[in-house]
Design an enzyme around this catalytic site. Structure first.
Site, PDB file in Angstrom:
ATOM      1  N   ASP A 111       0.857  -1.181   0.000  1.00  0.00           N
ATOM      2  CA  ASP A 111       0.000   0.000   0.000  1.00  0.00           C
ATOM      3  C   ASP A 111       0.897   1.237   0.000  1.00  0.00           C
ATOM      4  OD1 ASP A 111      -0.872  -0.139   3.567  1.00  0.00           O
ATOM      5  OD2 ASP A 111       1.029   0.068   2.533  1.00  0.00           O
ATOM      6  N   ASP A 288      -8.484  -7.130   0.189  1.00  0.00           N
ATOM      7  CA  ASP A 288      -7.499  -7.368   1.241  1.00  0.00           C
ATOM      8  C   ASP A 288      -8.119  -6.977   2.566  1.00  0.00           C
ATOM      9  OD1 ASP A 288      -7.083  -4.291   0.903  1.00  0.00           O
ATOM     10  OD2 ASP A 288      -5.902  -4.825   2.668  1.00  0.00           O
ATOM     11  N   CYS A 324     -15.067 -28.748   6.790  1.00  0.00           N
ATOM     12  CA  CYS A 324     -13.816 -28.134   6.347  1.00  0.00           C
ATOM     13  C   CYS A 324     -12.736 -29.205   6.310  1.00  0.00           C
ATOM     14  CB  CYS A 324     -13.419 -27.015   7.314  1.00  0.00           C
ATOM     15  SG  CYS A 324     -11.858 -26.216   6.896  1.00  0.00           S
ATOM     16  N   CYS A 326      -9.417 -28.635   6.162  1.00  0.00           N
ATOM     17  CA  CYS A 326      -8.088 -28.119   6.488  1.00  0.00           C
ATOM     18  C   CYS A 326      -7.478 -28.944   7.619  1.00  0.00           C
ATOM     19  CB  CYS A 326      -8.123 -26.635   6.845  1.00  0.00           C
ATOM     20  SG  CYS A 326      -8.579 -26.248   8.557  1.00  0.00           S
ATOM     21  N   CYS A 329      -9.137 -28.529  11.097  1.00  0.00           N
ATOM     22  CA  CYS A 329     -10.439 -29.171  11.275  1.00  0.00           C
ATOM     23  C   CYS A 329     -10.328 -30.682  11.220  1.00  0.00           C
ATOM     24  CB  CYS A 329     -11.439 -28.641  10.254  1.00  0.00           C
ATOM     25  SG  CYS A 329     -11.867 -26.904  10.579  1.00  0.00           S
ATOM     26  N   HIS A 354      -6.663 -21.955   9.744  1.00  0.00           N
ATOM     27  CA  HIS A 354      -8.032 -22.288   9.336  1.00  0.00           C
ATOM     28  C   HIS A 354      -8.715 -21.107   8.654  1.00  0.00           C
ATOM     29  CE1 HIS A 354     -12.238 -23.507   9.399  1.00  0.00           C
ATOM     30  NE2 HIS A 354     -12.476 -22.313   9.933  1.00  0.00           N
TER      31      HIS A 354
END
Lengths: 409, 410
Positions: A111, A288, A324, A326, A329, A354
């Protein structure tokens, strides 16, 4: 020693960028106003719509670059203000830019430094010259000008850099201030364009301003688009500052309607899942926000029905989200994570992991739905689950925004 | 060592310290990449809070902490966290009278009974569990020291009794079925009276050899001299059956001490000092292969870098780097040249880690921990290789000499 990142070579043998250009944007599929595209940057070819996690000081809250790659991140953000304060753009440049320093191989965006200054610093004052502020380290009066911001960002070397804009809080009541900011943003963009020394390796995006006023926004759009031949992509700024949601979606709608189709649109500071789905429906491509990683540190996990606060999940043997896939999880129960949150670093890392996974899966869902021509169904299903605990009641602003995007809910 | 769930670990190896079962900064995917890590030290005290022991769900420890896959590390359970909490010296009076053990936890001092501890063991079913040992400092007084030996022996007897009913299916042994997959490690208390300690070890060997898979020599690392420690380890060791492994807590807080412990017959070393370095922002960079000659030359020397500062000299002597130091701001070198850990082999620089520390970014500790844990595991691997090759004594001499060089340079 660390090898400096070579930012001017193509990211792959099939790099789609025209010779000398730092960006190529190809729309693969459209449905209504939504688009699924490939944004090819010097370091990586990113799939959009995409969510970009924020790595404030060059790292995303305890996650390694390898983990971020595993999670499917294509682009992360670095904060110019923080990096210039510590360790300084010169130091980062000595290490081969932000890529060499942080060992992130894919795309990056920095930025301008302006927003942080205005929001973080006491006595930050905006004049035509730039943003003047008191240095937090030594109390000296300093000035961040468009030229200075370009110099810093050129040293950091990110694939996309942001022009320094005159940022006004979207709840600032003065129309005159918004008007002044609209015009000054364009003047500062011209100064940024003149000062940017690496246009073939780094893409400079201007930021559309104008507050919540239709006229001012149109004026900002008109002025910036006069410079379209020198602009690889556009950002929509001045939102995510506490404005009412009706105004929020309308501003995004006006901007995405007016901006050129064939260039990426980046809505800055957006990270709530509903906001992302709505903005994608309206034709935006990039987002973002610190939200997913920040909320993880406070023990909150993102789930399809909203959020799950681990602080109150003491004896729950279920994973955060049974659907989920991932690592977190698949391995851990809420009860176990409950014991870790706010007390042990491992909790911050696991929840960030996660939450980033959740965001990446959300974006993938959006992209695939657009490509498979079933985006409206995706949106309806997403909203039905998200608002399930409210009896499925969808807020009016969401309904109105989607109507503008030709999606009836 | 092979556990009942098929996890194997070559000894000697070091244990990685954990908080509530997980290394502080290593998630399972990062830990898996550290394939030379053989074991984790889990503390039961981390699993108590105001309401008692948690979690109440039926998962065993390996599943709870997400490390249940084959080829994962072995889990050894003890009571106190020796890194975070010192011996609780002040709330022991009534606990001691009542055969309880007072231990510090995140929610304050807790009086723990043998049964409470065994309950944790039954619920979590770690690969190995230590029997309880008393917690006193050196020079606590003759009476207290004798009582410590007595209490430790009584707890050992109780553990042996619990474990021996695990397989028999006797009435009243239902509770203990859960212990069937757990290996008992009998604790021996090394008090400052060597004669008493040796006798205590002899008795422990008698009552426990049939039931235990190994012995733990506890009570060290608490102000005794290196000489006293060596004497204690060697004398106690002689009392124990050769075919059972030895673990020792507190006997190693530096690489040299690790070597001494291994010399004295310790098979499982407490490697937590490596993790403590991470918490201080420090990286372990000592040379794994010191040369016998002067000036550790050749490959693998520690501390060399492209640094602008003067830290590149007397390379083999650098044991730890303090990444907080300003000297690393522009340092583009890895923590340790030639290191194969994630951090060093992916170009993360000293300068970057310094920056992360300055910004209080968690990634600093993640990267340091990856390196320190790797380095420690490589050290143990090197030790095993030298023992197998019959060159361990020479290795120890060369190592000592290298370190002495450092001291004499000063």
């Amino acid at each position: 020693g660390a090898a400096a990142a070579s930012s001017s070579s193509p990211s792959s043998p099939t790099d789609a960028r025209p010779a000398g250009a730092a960006l190529h944007f190809e729309i693969l599929a459209r449905q209504n106003r939504a688009r699924a595209s490939v944004l090819t940057l010097p370091h990586f070819a990113c799939s959009t719509p995409m969510f970009m996690p924020v790595g404030t000081n060059g790292s995303v809250k305890g996650l390694t670059p390898r983990q971020l790659e595993d999670l499917g991140c294509h682009l992360i953000l670095g904060n110019t203000y923080h990096l210039e304060s510590r360790p300084g753009a010169d130091v980062v440049e000595a290490f081969g830019g932000l890529h060499g320093f942080s060992r992130w191989k894919r795309a990056m965006l920095t930025d301008s430094g302006g927003f942080q200054m205005v929001s973080l610093l006491h006595l930050a004052d905006i004049t035509e010259q730039g943003v003047s502020f008191q240095s937090p380290s030594n109390g000296q009066q300093m000035l961040l000008t468009p030229e200075h911001s370009m110099r810093i960002q050129n040293k950091l070397g990110a694939d996309i850099m942001m022009a320094l804009d005159d940022v006004v809080s979207s709840v600032n009541p003065s129309f005159e201030r918004f008007e002044e900011a609209t015009h000054r943003t364009t003047r500062w963009f011209d100064r940024c364009l003149a000062a940017h020394t690496r246009p073939h390796e780094q893409n400079l995006f201007p930021i559309v301003q104008g507050g919540l006023d239709y006229g001012l926004r149109q004026e900002s759009l008109r002025q910036l688009m006069e410079r379209d031949d020198r602009i690889p992509g556009y950002a929509i700024g001045g939102l995510a500052g506490g404005e009412d949601k009706e105004s929020f979606w309308k501003v995004v709608h006006w901007c995405t309607q007016a901006l050129p189709e064939d260039k990426p649109r980046y809505v800055m500071g957006i990270g709530y899942p509903v906001d992302i789905v709505v903005c994608s429906a309206l034709g935006a491509d990039m987002y973002d926000c610190v939200y997913p990683t920040r909320t993880a540190r406070f023990g909150t996990a993102l789930v399809p029905t909203g959020v799950l606060r681990l602080q109150t999940a003491a004896d729950d043997p279920r994973p955060i989200d049974p659907n989920c896939d991932c690592m977190v999880c698949k391995k851990y129960s809420r009860a176990y994570l409950h014991r870790l949150v706010t007390k042990d670093s491992s909790a911050a890392i696991l929840l960030s992991y996660h939450n980033v996974h959740y965001m990446m899966q959300l974006m993938k869902g959006i992209r695939e739905a657009i490509q498979d021509n079933r985006f409206p169904e995706f949106v309806k299903s997403f909203l039905a689950t998200f608002y399930q605990e409210d009896g499925g009641k969808i807020p009016d602003w969401v309904r109105n925004a989607l109507k503008a995007a030709d999606i009836q809910v | 060592i092979t556990t009942s769930r098929g996890v194997t670990a070559d000894t000697p190896f070091g244990l990685v310290m954990t908080r509530k079962g997980l290394p502080s900064y290593l998630t399972p995917d990062n830990l898996k990449a550290l394939s030379e890590v053989k074991g984790l030290h889990v503390c039961a005290a981390h699993f108590f809070d105001k309401k008692g022991m948690y979690p109440k769900t039926g998962r065993n420890l390996a599943e709870l902490i997400g490390l249940a896959e084959p080829n994962s590390a072995l889990l050894l359970l003890g009571l106190r966290d020796p890194v975070t909490f010192n011996i609780n010296m002040y709330s022991g009076a009534s606990a001691v009278r009542n055969t309880m053990l007072s231990v510090d936890s995140d929610s304050g001092a807790k009086p723990i009974t043998h049964e409470m501890y065994m309950d944790v063991v039954r619920r979590t079913q770690p690969d190995l569990c230590l029997s309880l040992s008393d917690e006193v400092v050196r020079n606590c007084g003759g009476k207290r020291a004798k009582r410590a030996l007595k209490r430790t022996r009584e707890w050992l007897e109780k553990s042996v009794a619990d474990f021996s009913t695990a397989a028999t299916g006797e009435e009243g042994s239902r509770d203990n079925e859960a212990l069937g997959s757990v290996g008992l490690v009998g604790s021996i208390f090394a008090s400052d009276n060597l004669e008493d300690s040796v006798e205590h070890a002899r008795v422990a060997a008698e009552i426990a050899s049939d039931e235990v898979v190994g012995f733990a020599i506890m009570g060290l690392g608490l102000r005794e001299s290196h000489l006293a420690r060596r004497e204690a380890l060697q004398s106690i060791n002689k009392q124990l059956p050769k075919n059972q492994f030895r673990y020792s807590s507190g006997s190693a807080s530096s690489p040299l001490e690790v070597l001494q412990a291994v010399e004295c017959g310790v098979d499982v070393v407490d490697g937590s000092f490596a993790n403590q370095l991470t918490d201080c922002g420090m990286a372990m960079v000592f040379d794994l292969n010191p040369r016998k000659e002067e000036e550790g030359s050749g490959t693998g020397t520690a501390g060399t870098s492209a640094s602008a500062s003067g830290s590149g000299s007397a390379s083999a002597a650098n044991m730890n780097l303090n990444l907080w130091s300003e000297e690393y701001v522009y340092d583009q070198g890895p923590l340790k040249a030639g290191c194969g850990c994630y951090t060093c082999s992916n170009g993360f620089t000293r300068g970057y880690i310094h920056h992360l520390l300055e910004c209080r970014e968690l990634l600093a500790e993640v990267l340091l921990e990856s390196h320190n844990t790797y380095h420690m595991a490589q050290f143990m691997k090197t030790i095993r290789a030298h023992i197998a090759a019959g060159t361990f004594s020479e290795y120890v001499s060369a190592f000592r000499k290298n370190t002495d060089l450092f001291h004499s340079d000063q």
